[in-house]
Design a protein around this motif. Structure first.
Motif: not given
Ligand code: FES
Ligand SMILES: [Fe+2]
Length: 404
Positions: A111, A116, A133-136
């Protein structure tokens, strides 16, 4: 049965394969008649350090596995838009996916926010990938299409709106990647005249039936070498391969750095005194096709007359004595019935058993013993081990080293 014919190279696979098979039969029968074989000009010695030296190993991992086109899978394995596979065997986590435009692309499975993974599934189908992890979220063409609270990254998004991409191309029903972002891939130059042989194999019509891994505590080249010579059939495989295949008659074609090698079937002995007009010529590919640097495409079976395609892709581990072979078996023309599927699965199991209990046992033992020799000691490849000679020369050349 639907036959998908790739005429991109101007080749009719059935006719081309028939001609290749007839050419192979003529040469094998001539060798049987004259007690000859295709041979190298001379034997070749190779230092054991080629197999054991950690510096050489690191150079191979870079030059051969990061900078050379590597077979990921067959095109049909990624048949539908959205089909994806993880390809991390070179040590780089790569996501290979077919877009809705039909093209295959390869992205780092990393990502652009904080690194991640975008997927942990090894295979699947997806229109988009959402980081856990944060949804990107990214499209299956690699474009960032959503980032929660995205406004908080304003001014820092330049260059982060797309996944890191690798060269990825399809040819003759196969998907290739170069595992270095932004590298150049000249696949036609890499395949050269071997491209016509691969086109004739008509790999578009191969349906995957079973895949798995065969680990071996040996150098990857030592494992690979076991596929290139039939010299060991009578001694190492007296019950399995030797009953149907000769160990002394090789038909060898060099498409440097690739090759095709056929080991004469004992059934061909009957043709020595049979007029060619009475020969039955198969229109399916046969033999060992070596795709530089690490892949064997084995068209055929250790059971006479049975046709399967098996890919053996060899990948080095961190140290010179670790290898994993990724093996997949395909049904030519697709799976026709549950019985057919069971037969192809049994073929996978049969060959995997021979490899794991015979070839890879000796590969582990032989490699371990090489580590006990002085690095200047050598192994030797005989004239009948011509395929090994040329493969080791090609590897040395790509590494920028001299070889015998
Ligand atoms: S590491 Fe992928 S959205 Fe944060
Ligand atoms: Fe073998």
């Amino acid at each position: 049965m639907t036959m998908i014919i790739d005429r991109s190279a101007g080749i009719d696979p059935v006719e081309a394969t028939r001609k290749q098979r007839l050419d192979y039969m003529r040469r094998a029968v001539s060798h049987l008649k004259n007690k000859t074989s295709d041979l190298a000009d001379a034997p070749m010695a190779n230092p054991v350090s080629v197999y054991t030296d950690p510096g050489r190993h690191a150079l191979e991992r870079q030059k051969l596995f990061r900078e050379t086109p590597i077979l990921v899978c067959l095109s049909k394995d990624l048949g539908e838009p959205g089909a994806f596979t993880l390809f991390d065997e070179t040590g780089v986590p790569i996501l290979v996916v077919r877009g809705k435009d039909g093209a295959v692309r390869a992205f780092m499975n990393v990502c652009r926010h904080r690194g991640a993974a975008l997927t942990h599934e090894r295979q699947g189908k997806a229109t988009r990938f959402t980081c856990w992890f944060h949804g990107w979220t990214y499209s299956n063409e690699g474009k960032l299409i959503g980032a929660p609270q995205g406004e908080s990254f304003a001014g820092e998004m330049a260059g982060r709106d797309h996944l890191i991409e690798f060269p990825c191309e399809e040819r003759h029903g196969m998907v290739f990647v170069v595992a270095t972002p932004g590298a150049k891939m000249d696949l036609d130059a890499h395949l050269g005249a071997f491209g016509d042989v691969l086109a004739a194999m008509d790999l578009q019509q191969c349906e995957k039936v079973k895949s798995g891994t065969l680990p071996v505590a040996s150098n990857w080249k030592y494992a690979l070498d076991t596929y290139g010579e039939g010299y060991h059939f009578a001694t190492l495989h007296p019950q399995t391969i030797s009953p149907n295949t000769r160990n002394d008659v090789v038909v060898y074609d060099h498409f440097d750095p690739h090759h095709r090698v056929g080991f004469a079937e004992r059934a061909l002995e009957e043709l020595v005194d049979t007029p060619e007009s009475e020969w039955e010529v198969r229109t399916e590919p046969s033999g060992i096709h070596y795709l530089f640097p690490n892949t064997i495409l084995f068209a055929g079976s250790i059971t006479p007359g049975k046709m399967y395609l098996t890919t053996f892709r060899h990948f080095p581990g961190e140290t010179p004595g670790e290898t994993v072979t990724h093996k997949t078996v395909y049904a030519y023309g697709g799976v026709k019935s549950p019985e057919h599927r069971a037969e192809v699965e049994a073929a996978y199991d049969g060959v995997a058993h021979v490899v794991a209990t015979e070839d890879y046992v000796v590969a582990a033992e032989g490699w371990r013993n090489l580590t006990m020799l002085s690095p200047e000691d050598t192994v030797v490849y005989g004239r009948q081990e011509v395929a090994l000679q040329n493969t080791h020369r090609a590897i040395a050349r790509v590494l920028g080293l001299n070889s015998a």
